[in-house]
Design an enzyme around this catalytic site. Structure first.
Site: not given
Length: 700
Positions: A536, A600
């Site tokens: 995030e 990711d």
């Protein structure tokens, strides 16, 4: 994130960064209602494996340097079946199932009528009680929806039609277009009005425009579904068939006018602020001045038109289509949205369409659908008791500590980038330090006192809850941004980053095994929730997030050369993932999934750095010891792999290639580790092995 999220709608999944294209409240409505795929059912397998990390899921017959995903998940894949009421099975859904049991217990207790019930218990209890009573819904049929349908049928001209559309927009679905509030792209402290493309039943424009055999078959199923619903609503078979063709014709025209999903990822493509008069001039047939009045919006002079070309083109559709055809189309959206909550024939028809898209074999139990519906309608009321039962201050403090560790690692990562100049690094640090962290649950709970919930009135409650949220959203226009607001409910198994707010948000729902397990060593937790946090945070610097400044304004704070260097590295990631095969001959869309893939990769690296710092700081040496024969570094990657062990139905996989900005679990794991020298060192991989990319990609 999906993490941005494992939303059970095929649209926003795992690690979703909810961007400025939708308001917080109506965002969730849009996610769950766009096709009334309102029930991506979730049920627990008969022999459900442990939800947490275990070396039993590992397949040691596989070389981790050849296929790490298969190594980390092999035994899980061998022994796990997708439940009949699921389109897929993955840790997100597993955890949602466990959360749903907790929520059911809360709701059943709140449903018991007694004089001592609190106002919150009355609302969530009576909503759930009304939903769970299937016999009453079957007896009523379509009657609860008839007043709204009759309102549409009574329309005499296209001016009145827009008033009817305004009414439908308030109570849920969004035929023709979308209207909502969101932060001004260039003044994020202020909320303004937005209008945007919309009005489709199927999950994406490509379902209307592509002509491959499987897409054509889905369109055929959609026409059959629409025909069946109109027949159930009282039309003759021929009338219903004609109505279905009308809906498909109009929606195909809307699809042709819509911007494709990948282009919409660039906020600059949605940045078209203009005066109200200019917007009205784009689409005179929309009668926007009257529409905004009918929506109850306060007067405003400016708004953002996310896709001006859509309104120009659809204006012609509104002018050329007959009034009756347009009324048929609007009525359809209302019936489609309500179908899961009408009598059984409507529910079955709706689910059959869902099956065509996802392959899901059985509809979920009604109690599960009702828990989900209550959470959507009254999430911050239901969430209060959920938080009391599952979270608390201790969990919040542990998370804040991990977030702090990850932020320090990302700061170090940025500082050490060889391709970025000091000028841009300075700006990146300012943005990183400005990121707001929301953990567990809101500081201020939403007030539902003005929402009327009537026991026994399921459809009425459903529509009133939608209207409550619509009016709450519209009331924000022209006001300062409320930075305390949340875009997810506390029980949600997900997280997100918002560029327009420059914040990361972690609901209590995801702060459980396998993402975070207080019984596990730190290495596994850093591979789980630590990587989620890093993911995030990295969204703030992916191909979308990097275009927003520390205050959430759309502003280029990069030097020209650094911008070019970023794009070069991002293109490496896009090209790499574009070569991964999702299913059959369908490859991933590297540009559609670029933001999530970047997050990711960056999140894994940043979380691994944080783990290494913790090990280095540990004076006892405990963290350096092997557990079950694995080093902390290896357990980090095993924890990461366990989160993404996943099985999907073929139909669902094909749909997600079109609509999902996230890669499948296999590539969320292997796509990351093959780019990480840290992984190759931990597992002793050699050059030339599959998990050692010849030309590794790295942005962060």
């Amino acid at each position: 994130m999906r993490l941005c999220v494992q939303v059970h709608q095929a649209y926003n999944r795992q690690f979703d960064s909810y961007e400025v294209t939708m308001p917080f409240g109506r965002l969730l409505t849009a996610v769950f209602l766009t096709f009334t795929l309102a029930s991506f059912a979730q049920s627990v397998p008969a022999e459900k494996p442990s939800p947490g990390f275990s070396i039993e899921v590992i397949d040691k017959s596989i070389d981790p340097c050849v296929d790490f995903y298969q190594y980390a998940c092999g035994n899980w894949l061998k022994h796990t079946e997708i439940p009949a009421d699921q389109p897929e099975w993955i840790s997100f859904i597993d955890l949602e199932e466990r959360n749903r049991v907790i929520l059911r217990d809360i709701l059943e207790k709140a449903s018991a009528e007694n004089p001592g019930r609190s106002p919150v218990d009355q609302k969530i209890g009576d909503y759930y009680s009304s939903c769970i009573d299937e016999k009453v819904s079957d007896a009523k049929g379509i009657e609860p929806l008839k007043p709204e349908l009759e309102r549409i049928a009574a329309v005499k001209d296209k001016v009145a039609l827009m008033a009817a559309i305004a009414r439908v927009h308030l109570i849920g679905p969004d035929p023709l277009f979308n209207f909502y509030s969101s932060p001004d792209l260039h003044n994020a402290d202020q909320v303004i009005a937005y209008i945007d493309q919309g009005g489709l039943t199927l999950p994406d424009r490509d379902y209307y425009l592509n002509d491959d055999a499987k897409t054509v078959e889905i369109r055929k199923k959609a026409i059959e579904y629409t025909t069946q619903v109109f027949t159930l609503a009282g039309q003759t078979p021929q009338q219903a068939a004609d109505s279905a063709q009308t809906v498909m014709r109009i929606e195909t025209a809307l699809a042709k006018a819509s911007m494709d999903r990948t282009a919409r990822r660039d906020p600059k493509n949605r940045d078209h602020k203009m005066t109200l008069d200019s917007a009205v001039g784009l689409a005179p047939a929309f009668y926007l001045n009257q529409y905004f009045t009918d929506m109850g919006a306060h007067r405003f002079a400016e708004l953002n038109v996310a896709n001006p070309d859509f309104f120009k083109q659809v204006n012609g559709v509104v002018e050329s289509e007959s009034l009756d055809s347009l009324k048929t189309y609007v009525s359809w959206h209302l019936m489609d949205q309500a179908a899961p909550w009408l009598s059984k024939p409507f529910v079955d028809a709706n689910f059959k369409m869902q099956q065509a898209l996802t392959g899901q074999a059985e509809i979920q139990d009604r109690w599960k659908r009702c828990v989900q519906s209550t959470d959507r309608a009254l999430g911050e009321a239901l969430g209060q008791q959920y938080v009391e039962a599952t979270f608390g201050a201790e969990g919040k403090q542990r998370m804040l500590k991990m977030v702090d560790a990850l932020e320090r690692s990302l700061d170090e990562d940025i500082h050490g980038l060889p391709w970025m100049t000091d000028e841009t690094k300075k700006q990146a640090k300012i943005k990183l330090e400005a990121i707001r962290n929301k953990i567990g649950y809101p500081d201020v709970w939403r007030d539902y006192s003005s929402l009327t919930i009537v026991r026994g009135d399921l459809v009425g409650n459903f529509l009133r809850a939608n209207e409550f949220e619509s009016r709450r959203d519209i009331a924000k226009i022209g006001k300062p941004l409320d930075r305390k607001e949340w875009g997810m409910t506390p029980p949600t198994v997900n997280a997100y980053y918002s560029g327009s707010r420059n914040e990361i948000v972690f609901p209590a729902g995801i702060l459980q095994p396998p993402f975070f397990d207080k019984k596990m060593d730190d290495a596994v937790n850093f591979g789980g929730i630590g990587l989620v946090i890093g993911h995030e945070l990295t969204h703030g610097f992916d191909d979308q997030g990097r275009k927003f400044d520390p205050q959430g304004n759309l502003r280029d704070w990069w030097t020209e050369q650094d911008g070019k260097e970023f794009e070069k590295r991002a293109s490496c990631v896009a090209d790499e993932y574009s070569n991964f095969v999702a299913i059959d001959d369908l490859k991933l869309k590297g540009r559609l999934t670029l933001g999530e893939n970047t997050a990711d990769n960056g999140g894994a690296r940043v979380s691994f750095m944080a783990l290494e710092h913790m090990i280095a700081d540990d004076k006892t040496g405990v963290e350096g010891r092997e557990i079950d024969g694995y080093t902390p570094e290896q357990r980090f990657f095993l924890g990461f792999g366990r989160v993404w062990c996943e099985k999907r139905r073929p139909e669902f996989s094909r749909m997600l290639v079109k609509v999902d900005p996230h890669s499948p679990g296999k590539y969320r794991v292997n796509g990351v580790v093959q780019n990480m020298p840290e992984f190759q060192k931990a597992w002793g991989c050699k050059a030339g092995q599959p998990m050692v990319a010849q030309n590794a990609c790295r942005v962060w």
